[in-house]
Design a protein around this motif. Structure first.
Motif, short mmCIF file in Angstrom:
data_model
loop_
_atom_site.label_atom_id
_atom_site.label_comp_id
_atom_site.label_asym_id
_atom_site.label_seq_id
_atom_site.Cartn_x
_atom_site.Cartn_y
_atom_site.Cartn_z
N MET A 57 4.78 5.66 -5.36
CA MET A 57 4.60 5.84 -6.80
C MET A 57 3.99 7.20 -7.14
O MET A 57 4.44 7.85 -8.09
CB MET A 57 3.81 4.67 -7.38
CG MET A 57 4.65 3.40 -7.37
SD MET A 57 3.79 1.95 -7.94
CE MET A 57 3.74 2.25 -9.68
N PRO A 58 2.98 7.68 -6.41
CA PRO A 58 2.54 9.05 -6.68
C PRO A 58 3.63 10.09 -6.45
O PRO A 58 3.72 11.07 -7.21
CB PRO A 58 1.37 9.26 -5.71
CG PRO A 58 0.84 7.90 -5.47
CD PRO A 58 2.06 7.00 -5.50
N MET A 59 4.45 9.89 -5.43
CA MET A 59 5.56 10.83 -5.21
C MET A 59 6.51 10.83 -6.40
O MET A 59 7.05 11.87 -6.78
CB MET A 59 6.33 10.47 -3.93
CG MET A 59 5.56 10.73 -2.65
SD MET A 59 5.13 12.44 -2.41
CE MET A 59 6.71 13.15 -2.05
N ILE A 101 12.93 8.85 -4.88
CA ILE A 101 13.67 8.26 -3.77
C ILE A 101 12.81 7.31 -2.93
O ILE A 101 13.30 6.29 -2.44
CB ILE A 101 14.35 9.34 -2.89
CG1 ILE A 101 15.38 8.71 -1.96
CG2 ILE A 101 13.33 10.13 -2.10
CD1 ILE A 101 16.61 8.22 -2.64
N PHE A 102 11.52 7.62 -2.78
CA PHE A 102 10.65 6.77 -1.97
C PHE A 102 10.42 5.42 -2.62
O PHE A 102 10.32 4.40 -1.94
CB PHE A 102 9.32 7.47 -1.70
CG PHE A 102 9.46 8.70 -0.86
CD1 PHE A 102 9.72 8.63 0.49
CD2 PHE A 102 9.33 9.96 -1.44
CE1 PHE A 102 9.86 9.77 1.26
CE2 PHE A 102 9.46 11.11 -0.68
CZ PHE A 102 9.73 11.01 0.68
N LEU A 131 0.83 -1.21 0.00
CA LEU A 131 0.00 0.00 0.00
C LEU A 131 0.86 1.25 0.00
O LEU A 131 0.55 2.22 -0.72
CB LEU A 131 -0.94 -0.01 1.20
CG LEU A 131 -2.01 -1.09 1.19
CD1 LEU A 131 -2.83 -1.03 2.47
CD2 LEU A 131 -2.92 -0.93 -0.02
N LEU A 132 1.93 1.25 0.78
CA LEU A 132 2.83 2.41 0.78
C LEU A 132 3.48 2.60 -0.58
O LEU A 132 3.62 3.74 -1.05
CB LEU A 132 3.92 2.23 1.85
CG LEU A 132 3.49 2.45 3.29
CD1 LEU A 132 4.62 2.06 4.24
CD2 LEU A 132 3.10 3.90 3.51
#
Length: 92
Positions: free
Chosen positions: A24-26, A34-35, A17-18
């Motif tokens: 992915m939106p970030m 980086i996320f 979920l993260l």
């Protein structure tokens, strides 16, 4: 061993979920990849551990092939491991 698998299933679900709804939106909306790198690596590790635990438990718990297949395939869609936790691991 079922208790540990239950914890792994929950963590794998949270990491998915993260990855899908934060990292992915970030990356694609805010151009910050980086996320995806870090959360994606963690998710990959938990996914692998989940499949290994499911494979070991197939033999120790004497699961039939369809149950094992359902448990493994549930790791692919979001919320799938939460379904498995509720259906098979609730009393672990």
């Amino acid at each position: 061993m079922l208790k540990v698998f239950k914890i792994v299933a929950i963590i794998e679900g949270i990491s998915a979920l993260l990855l899908f709804f934060f990292a992915m939106p970030m990356k694609y909306i805010f151009d910050n990849p980086i996320f995806v790198k870090h959360i994606g690596m963690a998710h990959g590790v938990f996914f692998t551990v989940y499949i290994i635990f499911a494979s070991v438990l197939k033999f120790t718990q004497k699961w039939n092939f369809l149950k094992y297949l359902e448990i493994c395939l549930a790791s692919i869609p979001p919320f799938g491991t939460f379904y498995i936790e509720k259906k098979y691991l609730r009393h672990a």
